[in-house]
Design a protein around this motif. Structure first.
Motif, PDB file in Angstrom:
ATOM      1  N   HIS A   1       0.973  -1.184  -0.065  1.00 28.95           N
ATOM      2  CA  HIS A   1       0.035   0.006   0.043  1.00 28.95           C
ATOM      3  C   HIS A   1       0.997   1.289   0.196  1.00 28.95           C
ATOM      4  CE1 HIS A   1      -3.608   2.443   0.760  1.00 28.95           C
ATOM      5  NE2 HIS A   1      -2.669   3.169   1.687  1.00 28.95           N
ATOM      6  N   ASN A   2       1.553   1.257   0.932  1.00 29.14           N
ATOM      7  CA  ASN A   2       2.553   2.502   1.028  1.00 29.14           C
ATOM      8  C   ASN A   2       3.387   2.740  -0.267  1.00 29.14           C
ATOM      9  OD1 ASN A   2       1.555   1.823   3.752  1.00 29.14           O
ATOM     10  ND2 ASN A   2       3.124   3.287   4.588  1.00 29.14           N
ATOM     11  N   THR A   3       3.733   1.870  -0.753  1.00 28.61           N
ATOM     12  CA  THR A   3       4.570   1.729  -1.991  1.00 28.61           C
ATOM     13  C   THR A   3       3.914   2.406  -3.184  1.00 28.61           C
ATOM     14  OG1 THR A   3       5.968  -0.109  -1.631  1.00 28.61           O
ATOM     15  CG2 THR A   3       5.942   0.388  -3.837  1.00 28.61           C
ATOM     16  N   LYS A   4       2.507   2.333  -2.999  1.00 30.35           N
ATOM     17  CA  LYS A   4       1.849   3.105  -4.137  1.00 30.35           C
ATOM     18  C   LYS A   4       1.919   4.683  -3.887  1.00 30.35           C
ATOM     19  CE  LYS A   4      -2.207  -0.320  -4.774  1.00 30.35           C
ATOM     20  NZ  LYS A   4      -1.686  -0.696  -5.812  1.00 30.35           N
ATOM     21  N   TYR A   5       2.072   5.126  -2.597  1.00 32.17           N
ATOM     22  CA  TYR A   5       2.230   6.583  -2.434  1.00 32.17           C
ATOM     23  C   TYR A   5       3.397   7.072  -3.030  1.00 32.17           C
ATOM     24  CZ  TYR A   5      -0.958   5.953   1.758  1.00 32.17           C
ATOM     25  OH  TYR A   5      -2.072   5.797   2.580  1.00 32.17           O
ATOM     26  N   TRP A   6       4.542   6.168  -2.816  1.00 26.69           N
ATOM     27  CA  TRP A   6       6.086   6.602  -3.232  1.00 26.69           C
ATOM     28  C   TRP A   6       6.217   6.389  -4.856  1.00 26.69           C
ATOM     29  CZ3 TRP A   6       7.130   2.637   0.873  1.00 26.69           C
ATOM     30  CH2 TRP A   6       6.922   3.540   2.507  1.00 26.69           C
ATOM     31  N   LYS A   7       5.242   5.473  -5.047  1.00 31.79           N
ATOM     32  CA  LYS A   7       5.257   5.541  -6.905  1.00 31.79           C
ATOM     33  C   LYS A   7       4.466   6.465  -7.569  1.00 31.79           C
ATOM     34  CE  LYS A   7       7.550   1.459  -7.386  1.00 31.79           C
ATOM     35  NZ  LYS A   7       8.832   1.369  -7.972  1.00 31.79           N
ATOM     36  N   ASN A   8       3.757   7.572  -6.725  1.00 33.42           N
ATOM     37  CA  ASN A   8       2.892   8.540  -7.000  1.00 33.42           C
ATOM     38  C   ASN A   8       1.502   8.218  -7.691  1.00 33.42           C
ATOM     39  OD1 ASN A   8       2.679  11.412  -7.248  1.00 33.42           O
ATOM     40  ND2 ASN A   8       3.174  11.346  -9.137  1.00 33.42           N
ATOM     41  N   GLU A   9       1.195   7.029  -7.193  1.00 35.18           N
ATOM     42  CA  GLU A   9      -0.345   6.365  -7.657  1.00 35.18           C
ATOM     43  C   GLU A   9      -1.295   7.057  -7.001  1.00 35.18           C
ATOM     44  OE1 GLU A   9      -0.181   1.954  -7.670  1.00 35.18           O
ATOM     45  OE2 GLU A   9       1.635   1.888  -8.506  1.00 35.18           O
ATOM     46  N   GLU A  10      -2.397   6.893  -7.525  1.00 30.81           N
ATOM     47  CA  GLU A  10      -3.702   7.713  -6.983  1.00 30.81           C
ATOM     48  C   GLU A  10      -4.294   6.458  -6.213  1.00 30.81           C
ATOM     49  OE1 GLU A  10      -6.332   8.918  -9.854  1.00 30.81           O
ATOM     50  OE2 GLU A  10      -5.125  10.757 -10.354  1.00 30.81           O
ATOM     51  N   TYR A  11      -4.780   6.859  -5.095  1.00 25.37           N
ATOM     52  CA  TYR A  11      -5.538   6.219  -4.185  1.00 25.37           C
ATOM     53  C   TYR A  11      -6.765   7.110  -3.347  1.00 25.37           C
ATOM     54  CZ  TYR A  11      -3.043   9.386  -0.812  1.00 25.37           C
ATOM     55  OH  TYR A  11      -2.605  10.302  -0.158  1.00 25.37           O
ATOM     56  N   PHE A  12      -7.929   6.120  -2.885  1.00 24.71           N
ATOM     57  CA  PHE A  12      -9.020   6.912  -2.112  1.00 24.71           C
ATOM     58  C   PHE A  12      -8.545   7.273  -0.657  1.00 24.71           C
ATOM     59  CE2 PHE A  12     -11.412   4.134  -5.420  1.00 24.71           C
ATOM     60  CZ  PHE A  12     -11.770   5.130  -6.119  1.00 24.71           C
ATOM     61  N   GLY A  13      -8.780   8.458  -0.289  1.00 24.93           N
ATOM     62  CA  GLY A  13      -8.664   8.838   1.327  1.00 24.93           C
ATOM     63  C   GLY A  13      -9.922   8.757   1.828  1.00 24.93           C
ATOM     64  N   ILE A  14     -10.367   7.993   2.843  1.00 29.53           N
ATOM     65  CA  ILE A  14     -11.590   8.069   3.349  1.00 29.53           C
ATOM     66  C   ILE A  14     -11.550   8.180   4.891  1.00 29.53           C
ATOM     67  CG2 ILE A  14     -13.680   6.349   3.761  1.00 29.53           C
ATOM     68  CD1 ILE A  14     -13.112   6.869   0.877  1.00 29.53           C
ATOM     69  N   GLY A  15     -12.493   8.941   5.365  1.00 34.97           N
ATOM     70  CA  GLY A  15     -12.630   9.180   6.742  1.00 34.97           C
ATOM     71  C   GLY A  15     -12.132  10.738   7.194  1.00 34.97           C
ATOM     72  N   ILE A  16     -12.508  11.088   8.316  1.00 35.66           N
ATOM     73  CA  ILE A  16     -11.956  12.595   8.499  1.00 35.66           C
ATOM     74  C   ILE A  16     -10.483  12.712   8.697  1.00 35.66           C
ATOM     75  CG2 ILE A  16     -13.948  12.884  10.248  1.00 35.66           C
ATOM     76  CD1 ILE A  16     -12.258  13.527  12.477  1.00 35.66           C
TER      77      ILE A  16
END
Ligand SMILES: C[S@@+](CC[C@H](N)C(=O)[O-])C[C@H]1O[C@@H](n2cnc3c(N)ncnc32)[C@H](O)[C@@H]1O
Ligand code: SF4
Length: 358
Positions: A241-256
């Motif tokens: 999962h965190n590797t997706k952030y570092w690969k600059n991939e898109e992701y949903f962010g849910i919650g406050i």
């Protein structure tokens, strides 16, 4: 295509002295209401097949397995998806770990911080070193074969010997993955107040650098790959999962307070419950602020985040090739064919390297 989801669980038993993450004390009823809203928020986004889901906090392990299961059953998961839950040792037992596993969690990240009882007390943690260790063994016994542990270093009055003892303790447990963060003195925390009052002082730069070098060397000697600035894994056990952030991939962010990145827009959700619930009730995404990421900015993100993955590095284009070549000359980057990666010196001074791209 987007395939990751971060879900923020903003509840903790207690506020740790150093932490400024968005989290509050809560009742079971409040947590239930929040879970209902999360499910409604998830329904506002396209049901894309997810490769990774990350329950972060706060303390996601404060949720009941039934609440976690309710969220997971509303997701469209790819076969074999990585589903991580952050765990505070004070909130779990064997039964709960087993039920989290049955609910679909297949990776846990346990907040250990230190194996030194004195330091744990200073940090304001509610668990002892042996309770931290116990949480690890219980997770193993419940069948978790992908466990990450969080440690912190550069703590007030921490010596190099204290750190080595924490590392040795961790290596005896042999988690598949660990993250180790240098203490950040966050404004508004109890630690920050004590720093301002002169009760604590920041770790000397040379000692902090020696600590980081010790971490890297001892991790390597124990079979761990230093694959990201603060992250180490056994082979094939990177955090997907965190590797997706570092690969600059898109992701949903849910919650406050969650951040997300969807359809070229980086967004951050509302930070308080009344407004969050109000938006959800009206069927509106609870977004506080958003920023369109243009092509140039996307490229910069790609390089800065990409360099964080130490073995993979980046393949720059256009004017960024010159910037990278200069960084090679100065000893911060290594070049191998078209690929540039952080050198040992670059790893130690990573923020200075990233600044060169902005
Ligand atoms: C959301 S917490 C992890 C799960 C759980 N809340 C816990 O603490 O047990 C994420 C991690 O961030 C790190 N962290 C939090 N505040 C920090 C700070 N001020 N400086 C460095 N690391 C910090 C800690 O290692 C913590 O485990
Ligand atoms: S470190 Fe973890 S348990 Fe402590 S306040 Fe922050 S989120 Fe909560």
């Amino acid at each position: 295509m987007l395939s990751g989801m971060y879900i923020h669980i903003p509840f903790c038993l207690n506020k740790c002295n150093y932490c400024d993450f968005l989290s509050f004390k809560s009742t079971l009823e409040e947590r239930n209401k929040y879970v209902d809203s999360l499910i409604k928020e998830i329904e506002m986004y396209p049901k894309l097949p997810l490769e990774t889901v990350y329950f972060g906090g706060g303390t996601p392990s404060l949720l009941t397995p039934e609440q976690v299961s309710r969220i997971i059953s509303n997701l469209n998961l790819k076969e074999g998806a990585e589903i991580t839950l952050e765990v505070n040792p004070k909130t779990v037992n064997f039964e709960k770990f087993k039920l989290f596993k049955a609910a679909g969690i297949n990776r846990v990240s346990i907040g250990i911080q230190s194996f030194n009882d004195e330091k744990l007390k200073l940090l304001g943690r509610l668990h002892s070193s042996s309770e931290g260790e116990e949480a690890f063994f219980l997770a193993r016994k419940a069948g978790f074969d992908n466990i990450s542990l969080d440690l912190m270093f550069s703590l007030p009055n921490q010596t190099l010997e204290d750190l080595k003892s924490d590392l040795n303790h961790l290596f005896l447990l042999k988690p598949e993955h660990f993250s180790i963060y240098s203490l950040i003195w966050e404004e508004g925390t109890n630690f920050f107040e004590k720093l301002k009052a002169g009760i604590y002082k920041e770790t000397d730069n040379d000692l902090e650098a020696s600590m980081y070098e010790t971490i890297i060397e001892s991790a390597h000697n124990n079979g761990y790959i230093h694959y990201e600035i603060s992250n180490f894994s056994l082979p094939q056990k990177r955090a997907i999962h965190n590797t997706k952030y570092w690969k600059n991939e898109e992701y949903f962010g849910i919650g406050i307070g969650a951040s997300g990145y969807f359809e070229n827009i980086r967004y951050k959700n509302i930070l308080n419950f009344p407004e969050y619930y109000g938006k959800i009730l009206n069927g509106v995404k609870p977004i506080l602020e958003e920023e369109f990421v243009n092509k140039d900015e996307k490229e910069i993100y790609e390089y800065i985040l990409g360099l964080r993955i130490i073995p993979d590095g980046i393949i720059p284009r256009g004017k960024y090739i010159d910037i990278c070549d200069k960084l090679v000359q100065d000893g911060f980057l290594l070049k191998n064919s078209l690929k540039y990666t952080l050198s040992q010196k670059g790893v130690l001074m990573a923020n200075d390297v990233f600044d060169k791209f902005i």
